[in-house]
Design a protein around this motif. Structure first.
Motif, PDB file in Angstrom:
ATOM      1  N   VAL A  22       5.344  28.203 -12.183  1.00 31.97           N
ATOM      2  CA  VAL A  22       5.967  27.144 -12.973  1.00 31.97           C
ATOM      3  C   VAL A  22       5.816  25.824 -12.219  1.00 31.97           C
ATOM      4  N   GLU A  23       5.283  24.829 -12.904  1.00 27.07           N
ATOM      5  CA  GLU A  23       5.121  23.505 -12.318  1.00 27.07           C
ATOM      6  C   GLU A  23       6.467  22.778 -12.392  1.00 27.07           C
ATOM      7  N   LEU A  74       8.131  20.449 -15.272  1.00 28.13           N
ATOM      8  CA  LEU A  74       9.325  20.967 -15.933  1.00 28.13           C
ATOM      9  C   LEU A  74      10.430  19.919 -15.975  1.00 28.13           C
ATOM     10  N   ILE A  75      10.648  19.225 -14.878  1.00 27.29           N
ATOM     11  CA  ILE A  75      11.692  18.196 -14.817  1.00 27.29           C
ATOM     12  C   ILE A  75      11.361  17.047 -15.766  1.00 27.29           C
ATOM     13  N   ILE A  76      10.133  16.568 -15.718  1.00 29.12           N
ATOM     14  CA  ILE A  76       9.727  15.448 -16.565  1.00 29.12           C
ATOM     15  C   ILE A  76       9.790  15.844 -18.042  1.00 29.12           C
ATOM     16  N   LEU A 111       9.188  27.904 -19.819  1.00 30.36           N
ATOM     17  CA  LEU A 111      10.000  29.113 -19.943  1.00 30.36           C
ATOM     18  C   LEU A 111       9.112  30.347 -20.076  1.00 30.36           C
ATOM     19  N   LEU A 112       8.048  30.232 -20.854  1.00 33.91           N
ATOM     20  CA  LEU A 112       7.130  31.351 -21.014  1.00 33.91           C
ATOM     21  C   LEU A 112       6.468  31.724 -19.698  1.00 33.91           C
ATOM     22  N   LYS A 113       6.102  30.739 -18.900  1.00 38.49           N
ATOM     23  CA  LYS A 113       5.494  31.022 -17.596  1.00 38.49           C
ATOM     24  C   LYS A 113       6.511  31.660 -16.657  1.00 38.49           C
ATOM     25  N   ALA A 114       7.766  31.243 -16.740  1.00 36.84           N
ATOM     26  CA  ALA A 114       8.801  31.843 -15.897  1.00 36.84           C
ATOM     27  C   ALA A 114       9.071  33.294 -16.304  1.00 36.84           C
TER      28      ALA A 114
END
Length: 109
Positions: free
Chosen positions: A14-15, A19-21, A56-59
């Motif tokens: 997860v980048e 994710l924050i941006i 979320l999918l990558k997590a």
């Protein structure tokens, strides 16, 4: 080819910066959509939600192919920009044809 090399070196997890941006942009678009009386901010918020869901999918699925994760994160950015441009152009057109739709108080003609 350069894109594939850069994707293989990133997007393996997860980048966090993306994710924050993306989360901050999603909250901003939701705030705009809730205050707006136009329909296009809802579309933009919805597309930004799909971008945010890629994290979320990558997590949930760490084995997701990095190229698929990168494409899911970036693909909807272009339609979002097009919708924002069309919405801004239509607002500009409305403000020129009718002062009541302009920004700020209408000036008497």
């Amino acid at each position: 080819m350069l894109f594939r090399v850069s994707v293989r070196s990133s997007y393996v997890a997860v980048e966090n910066s993306d994710l924050i941006i993306d989360s901050l942009v999603l909250f901003a678009f939701i705030a705009i959509a809730l205050r707006s009386d136009r329909f296009w901010p809802l579309w933009v918020a919805g597309l930004q939600l799909t971008i945010s869901m890629s994290h979320l999918l990558k997590a949930i699925q760490p084995s997701l192919v990095p190229l698929a994760y990168a494409a899911a994160e970036r693909f909807w950015s272009y339609p979002t920009l097009i919708i924002i441009a069309v919405g801004a152009w239509r607002q500009h057109r409305r403000s020129r044809t009718s002062p009541q739709f302009g920004i700020g108080p209408a000036t008497p003609a």
